[in-house]
Design a protein around this motif. Structure first.
Motif, PDB file in Angstrom:
ATOM      1  N   MET A  57       0.851   4.925  -0.211  1.00 55.32           N
ATOM      2  CA  MET A  57       0.868   3.733   0.633  1.00 55.32           C
ATOM      3  C   MET A  57       1.675   3.993   1.906  1.00 55.32           C
ATOM      4  SD  MET A  57       1.680   0.254  -1.310  1.00 55.32           S
ATOM      5  CE  MET A  57       0.421  -0.915  -1.595  1.00 55.32           C
ATOM      6  N   ALA A  58       2.831   4.653   1.718  1.00 56.46           N
ATOM      7  CA  ALA A  58       3.707   4.932   2.859  1.00 56.46           C
ATOM      8  C   ALA A  58       3.013   5.855   3.855  1.00 56.46           C
ATOM      9  CB  ALA A  58       5.013   5.549   2.370  1.00 56.46           C
ATOM     10  N   LEU A  79       4.879  -3.194  -6.399  1.00 59.13           N
ATOM     11  CA  LEU A  79       3.477  -3.470  -6.087  1.00 59.13           C
ATOM     12  C   LEU A  79       3.120  -4.864  -6.596  1.00 59.13           C
ATOM     13  CD1 LEU A  79       2.119  -0.004  -7.242  1.00 59.13           C
ATOM     14  CD2 LEU A  79       2.127  -0.834  -4.893  1.00 59.13           C
ATOM     15  N   ARG A  87       6.397  -1.828  11.201  1.00 57.51           N
ATOM     16  CA  ARG A  87       6.591  -1.679   9.761  1.00 57.51           C
ATOM     17  C   ARG A  87       5.284  -1.322   9.086  1.00 57.51           C
ATOM     18  NH1 ARG A  87      10.498  -6.301   9.656  1.00 57.51           N
ATOM     19  NH2 ARG A  87       8.757  -7.717   9.359  1.00 57.51           N
ATOM     20  N   GLY A  88       5.305  -0.303   8.276  1.00 60.57           N
ATOM     21  CA  GLY A  88       4.091   0.116   7.586  1.00 60.57           C
ATOM     22  C   GLY A  88       3.263   1.061   8.436  1.00 60.57           C
ATOM     23  N   ILE A 122      -3.073  -3.002   3.818  1.00 62.27           N
ATOM     24  CA  ILE A 122      -2.087  -2.450   4.749  1.00 62.27           C
ATOM     25  C   ILE A 122      -2.782  -1.714   5.886  1.00 62.27           C
ATOM     26  CG2 ILE A 122      -0.280  -0.713   4.973  1.00 62.27           C
ATOM     27  CD1 ILE A 122       0.454  -1.470   2.024  1.00 62.27           C
ATOM     28  N   MET A 168       3.014   4.303  -4.310  1.00 59.79           N
ATOM     29  CA  MET A 168       3.888   3.844  -3.215  1.00 59.79           C
ATOM     30  C   MET A 168       3.975   4.906  -2.120  1.00 59.79           C
ATOM     31  SD  MET A 168       5.100   0.750  -3.421  1.00 59.79           S
ATOM     32  CE  MET A 168       6.205   0.892  -2.031  1.00 59.79           C
ATOM     33  N   ALA A 197       7.582  -5.226   4.167  1.00 59.73           N
ATOM     34  CA  ALA A 197       7.955  -3.891   4.641  1.00 59.73           C
ATOM     35  C   ALA A 197       6.750  -3.143   5.195  1.00 59.73           C
ATOM     36  CB  ALA A 197       8.581  -3.091   3.509  1.00 59.73           C
ATOM     37  N   TYR A 198       5.532  -3.583   4.825  1.00 62.32           N
ATOM     38  CA  TYR A 198       4.345  -2.909   5.334  1.00 62.32           C
ATOM     39  C   TYR A 198       3.673  -3.716   6.437  1.00 62.32           C
ATOM     40  CZ  TYR A 198       4.851   1.033   2.353  1.00 62.32           C
ATOM     41  OH  TYR A 198       5.340   2.180   1.798  1.00 62.32           O
ATOM     42  N   LEU A 204       2.621  -6.797   6.850  1.00 61.29           N
ATOM     43  CA  LEU A 204       1.559  -7.788   6.688  1.00 61.29           C
ATOM     44  C   LEU A 204       1.956  -9.078   7.397  1.00 61.29           C
ATOM     45  CD1 LEU A 204       0.537  -7.224   2.960  1.00 61.29           C
ATOM     46  CD2 LEU A 204      -0.347  -6.153   5.028  1.00 61.29           C
ATOM     47  N   ALA A 239       7.687   3.545   7.294  1.00 62.82           N
ATOM     48  CA  ALA A 239       7.241   3.054   5.999  1.00 62.82           C
ATOM     49  C   ALA A 239       8.398   3.156   5.018  1.00 62.82           C
ATOM     50  CB  ALA A 239       6.051   3.863   5.496  1.00 62.82           C
ATOM     51  N   MET A 240       8.341   2.350   3.979  1.00 61.10           N
ATOM     52  CA  MET A 240       9.452   2.335   3.043  1.00 61.10           C
ATOM     53  C   MET A 240       8.946   2.499   1.618  1.00 61.10           C
ATOM     54  SD  MET A 240      12.721  -0.084   3.231  1.00 61.10           S
ATOM     55  CE  MET A 240      14.103   0.112   2.135  1.00 61.10           C
ATOM     56  N   ILE A 241       9.704   3.281   0.852  1.00 61.07           N
ATOM     57  CA  ILE A 241       9.418   3.462  -0.574  1.00 61.07           C
ATOM     58  C   ILE A 241      10.597   2.864  -1.329  1.00 61.07           C
ATOM     59  CG2 ILE A 241       9.108   5.144  -2.415  1.00 61.07           C
ATOM     60  CD1 ILE A 241       8.026   7.034  -0.155  1.00 61.07           C
ATOM     61  N   PHE A 242      10.300   2.018  -2.310  1.00 62.73           N
ATOM     62  CA  PHE A 242      11.370   1.267  -2.963  1.00 62.73           C
ATOM     63  C   PHE A 242      11.778   1.882  -4.293  1.00 62.73           C
ATOM     64  CE2 PHE A 242       9.371  -1.751  -0.106  1.00 62.73           C
ATOM     65  CZ  PHE A 242      10.486  -2.231   0.545  1.00 62.73           C
TER      66      PHE A 242
END
Lengths: 352, 305
Positions: free
Chosen positions: A170-171, A106, A91-92, A119, A167, B209-210, B212, A96-99
């Motif tokens: 970040m992904a 955030l 995960r990450g 991350i 985001m 989701a990332y 951690l 990766a996920m965008i919400f």
């Protein structure tokens, strides 16, 4: 699609959630494939199970939800047997996920740069200054003006569109193979929506990432997706390429969705748009009939006899309906129901 | 941040100013201070002499301003009963109470925050039920009974801890536990409910989701948010403890502020009572200010608008 270009492969995914006295079954027997560099859109109205499907793929469902699948594979690796530690590594990093809501996704307590570095440093052995440098580069890449300043700002100092760009940056931090975007533009202004979608599409083409785009908005799908997976009541009801599904929907539910979108240049002013009466019924217990039967204008007695299986509709398309695939049984005006009382009774039957 | 800080400082000052008026007036409302000072059986002439000597015949606001102008220079007056400067008397008693209060709050936080977090992470499990049971017991058990139980177990039966006095740190263990246990339930339940909320929030889902680590998700992205109301609550509870727990101080023979207040009220030692009221009010106001500043440090939305 050949096996070696397939990044994500989901087979027979089921999610069940025990509630007092019963068990909800919001995702049943879902199959989804995403190839390298491919955008697959999962489309359906609220409550159809599309977000839960995404969370199940991420392994993010709450403990009490029971997730079963015949196969859940990222590349060749089976995620169904992965340990919690392995999930966290993936995960990450690989997925990766965008919400949906960038206003709350955030953490308000930390600077943008700190959240991005956290991350990156979780997944890579990298110094903080190098992590900051990469965060800075990515903020620039997703089109954020003055990225040096943004790194030092807190989320509440940024607008919704900027936060969604953060985001996306970040992904991209760990160069994932798959990005799941869950309604990435729903919470944004219409003008910002188009920018964010264009950004997602450009990045996806440039990096060859697989993109699983979850949305209720067929307008978002057109021009973005290679393939469309239509979900209704926790089931996949139709699969096809974007052009096929939008131009010639096979399943009555998809047809209803397509008829409800105004088309610039074609839909005339004052012309009635179609709509699907009723709401998605609560999904409990085994299917004994077609899941859409209570809202379907084409429903026959055969639709109530047994659950409908997915079948091949030619041209690589799949549909979960017994209607002929050539469209001969269709009536484009069947979705225009000006009579409020009939809509009302349909709502009632749909919710039972 | 400057705006926020000056607002909070102004509020603190106003609170102290208002409570100082109340502290001053309370003493005058509770009877004729000259009569109380002159003692029982004093003649009317003696009382009048005292009234003039100590200036009780002047208008109230003059007396108040006179008192305030002395207080700000650190002169809290003289105790007629103890024949000593009130400032010195307080300086002897305050450290005992402050040590007790800080230790008790430390104990309460150390017990209730981990338990509250665990209870929230595993709702409706053994640990959640255990912490609920502990909270109900803490709320229901009178502190004097709990203190006596501790005394019997550790002081009399096991003989590992001293049961009275304030000479060493060992003397503070039992009183701190007894006093802190009383503050535990509220802090724990507030931590639990805050954590339950925050763990369902979007930014915690993002953190998970990332990928951690669970520790980072729970502490950095969870507890940091859930702790904010706990900080305010803990400040109020510390204020309460600094006000002196008369019961706990009496049971363990700690010569603290609570003990002093109780004795001074009995002998109508006005200057001391006034000073104690003022000190408690200032302590509350300063602690609230500190809690606000700590919260501003924890949550940037408070300090950056």
């Amino acid at each position: 699609m050949s096996d070696d270009t397939r990044i994500l492969s989901v087979r027979g995914l089921n999610v069940q959630i025990p509630i007092p006295g019963s068990t909800l079954w919001p995702v049943r027997d879902v199959n989804i494939d995403v190839g390298r560099g491919e955008t697959v859109a999962v489309v359906g109205e609220s409550g159809c199970g599309k977000s839960l499907t995404a969370l199940a793929i991420m392994g993010l469902l709450p403990r009490q939800a029971k997730v079963q699948s015949e196969a859940l594979r990222l590349n060749a690796e089976s995620l169904a047997e992965a340990s919690p530690k392995r999930w966290r590594q993936l995960r990450g990093d690989r997925i990766a996920m965008i919400f949906q809501d960038p206003m709350t996704a955030l953490d308000p307590c930390y600077r943008i740069g700190d959240q991005m570095c956290e991350i990156l440093q979780q997944h890579r052995k990298i110094s903080r200054s190098a992590a900051m440098k990469r965060s800075l580069d990515l903020l620039g890449k997703v089109g954020i003006p003055a990225p040096e300043e943004r790194l030092k700002q807190y989320p509440h100092q940024l607008s919704g569109g900027l936060r969604q760009r953060v985001m996306i940056a970040m992904a991209l931090l760990c160069e994932p193979e798959l990005i799941i975007a869950d309604e990435p533009t729903t919470a944004l202004d219409v003008t910002i929506q188009a920018q964010i979608l264009r950004l997602l599409r450009d990045i996806q083409r440039e990096t060859n990432i697989g993109l699983l785009l979850i949305t209720h908005d067929l307008g978002v799908v057109a021009g973005m997706a290679d393939r469309i997976v239509v979900m209704y009541g926790g089931e996949v009801v139709e699969v096809g390429t974007c052009d096929q599904v939008l131009a010639q929907p096979l399943h009555p539910y998809t047809e209803g969705l397509v008829r409800s979108i105004p088309v610039p240049g074609e839909t005339e002013q004052g012309e009635a748009l179609g709509y699907i009466p009723g709401i998605v019924p609560r999904q409990v217990g085994e299917r004994t009939a077609c899941g859409f039967v209570d809202r379907c204008p084409y429903a026959t007695s055969a639709c109530r006899e047994e659950p409908i299986a997915m079948r091949d509709a030619g041209d690589g398309r799949l549909m979960r309906c017994i209607l002929p695939t050539d469209g001969s049984a269709r009536d484009p005006d069947v979705w225009i129901l000006p009579d409020e009382t009939s809509a009302q009774s349909a709502t009632n039957s749909g919710s039972l | 941040m400057l705006v926020y800080l000056s607002k909070r400082l102004l509020m603190t000052f106003l609170v102290i100013a208002v409570t100082s008026v109340i502290a001053f007036l309370l003493v005058h409302l509770s009877g004729d201070p000259a009569a109380a000072m002159a003692g029982e059986g004093a003649s009317q002439a003696d009382i009048e002499t005292v009234r003039e000597t100590y200036g009780f015949d002047r208008p109230l606001y003059v007396q108040y301003l006179d008192w305030v102008s002395r207080v700000v220079t650190g002169d809290l007056g003289r105790s007629t009963y103890l024949r000593a400067d009130v400032t010195d008397v307080l300086a002897r008693h305050l450290p005992v109470t402050a040590t007790l209060g800080v230790c008790a709050l430390g104990f309460a936080l150390a017990l209730s925050i981990p338990l509250g977090v665990l209870a929230a992470l595993r709702p409706n499990t053994m640990i959640d039920r255990f912490s609920l049971w502990l909270a109900v017991a803490g709320q229901a058990l009178p502190s004097f009974l709990f203190a006596l139980g501790l005394m019997y177990l550790f002081g009399v039966y096991l003989r590992v801890l001293p049961i009275s006095g304030s000479e060493t740190w060992w003397h503070f263990i039992m009183p701190s536990v007894a006093l802190g246990y009383y503050a535990t339930p509220a802090i724990m339940r507030l931590t639990r409910s805050g954590m339950l909320d925050v763990m369902l929030s979007d930014h915690v889902r993002t953190a998970r989701a990332y990928g951690l680590s669970p520790w980072r998700v729970v502490v950095r992205h969870g507890l940091r948010h859930a702790i904010i109301p706990v900080v305010s609550l803990a400040a109020v509870q510390l204020g309460f403890m600094l006000g002196g727990s008369i019961v706990i101080e009496t049971i363990f023979s700690l010569k603290g502020i609570g003990h002093l207040a109780w004795e001074s009220i009995q002998r109508a030692d006005i200057e001391v009572i006034q000073a104690i009221l003022l000190v408690i009010a200032v302590a509350y106001a300063v602690l609230t200010l500190l809690a606000d500043l700590l919260n501003a440090a924890l949550d940037p939305r408070i300090r950056i608008s």
